[in-house]
Design a protein around this motif. Sequence first.
Motif: not given
Length: 270
Positions: A68-75, A39-44, A96-101, A11-19
């Motif tokens: 490396f695309l990350v998203t999160k499931i809302l509580r 290359r490590h992009i974080d969303t939710a 997208m067809e998939y997310v990485d995390l 996993v790339t050590a530094l990513g981009l947060g988008t909050a």
Amino acid sequence: MESVSVHGVAVTALGLGTARMRGDECRQAVTTGLELGYRHIDTAQMYKNEDAVGDAVAQSGVDRDEAFLVTKILRGNLRYDDVLDSFAESLERLQMEYVDLLLIHAPSRSVPVSESVRAMNELQEQGAVKHIGVSNFSVSQLREAMQASATPILTNQVEYHPFKSQRSLLEFCIENDVLLTAYSPLNLGSGLSDETLQEIGARHGKTPAQVALRWLVQQEHVAAIPKASQERHLAENIDIFDFQLSEDEMEQVFELQGGLLTRLRSLLQL
């Protein structure tokens, strides 16, 4: 750029947060970030910007398998069927067809983590999710998620920076090969006037923010996802891989939160 390897996954050590970024601001930030080498992009789901992130990635020219695309499931979407349904909507927004995390954004007060994890494991079986993890989990909650999952919990994403200790969680993550992903790694800019960070930065020709980020990614099993929208901040944040903090400098930063390095010396590989 450096990577962190957990469970055989780099996993790339530094990513981009988008909050707190939406629409054109988010789209432009991700576009610029990808151009600069992120290359490590974080969303939710909670950020309401998955569509903007998806647009930026799709139009970037960067191969999907390089991001490396990350998203999160809302509580509120953590029931089994809600995980599946809401994630399908996330994929559509992301184009997208998939997310990485895929992460649980925060532990539920009413839904057993085993129920949410079972749905996430199913998404992995379908190929729509490569890896799963959690966010804002305590050590005991992380342990419960690990026990419930048929696959490794890749990360626990939590607030972590030079002024907020995560001692117990960091020790647990190192011992169990779990990535600790630091959000708000610059403490929303608070503390960057600290004399210790300024003095260390001056020795290396770096800013206090770069020192804080370098301190994080230099720790074993830690990645950071600073949020930035302006090109100069995006460029500054990613420019941390051409210097290294000494052990004494690492100790000095740890001391801002009461000291920790000496207690982790046997676990950290500095």
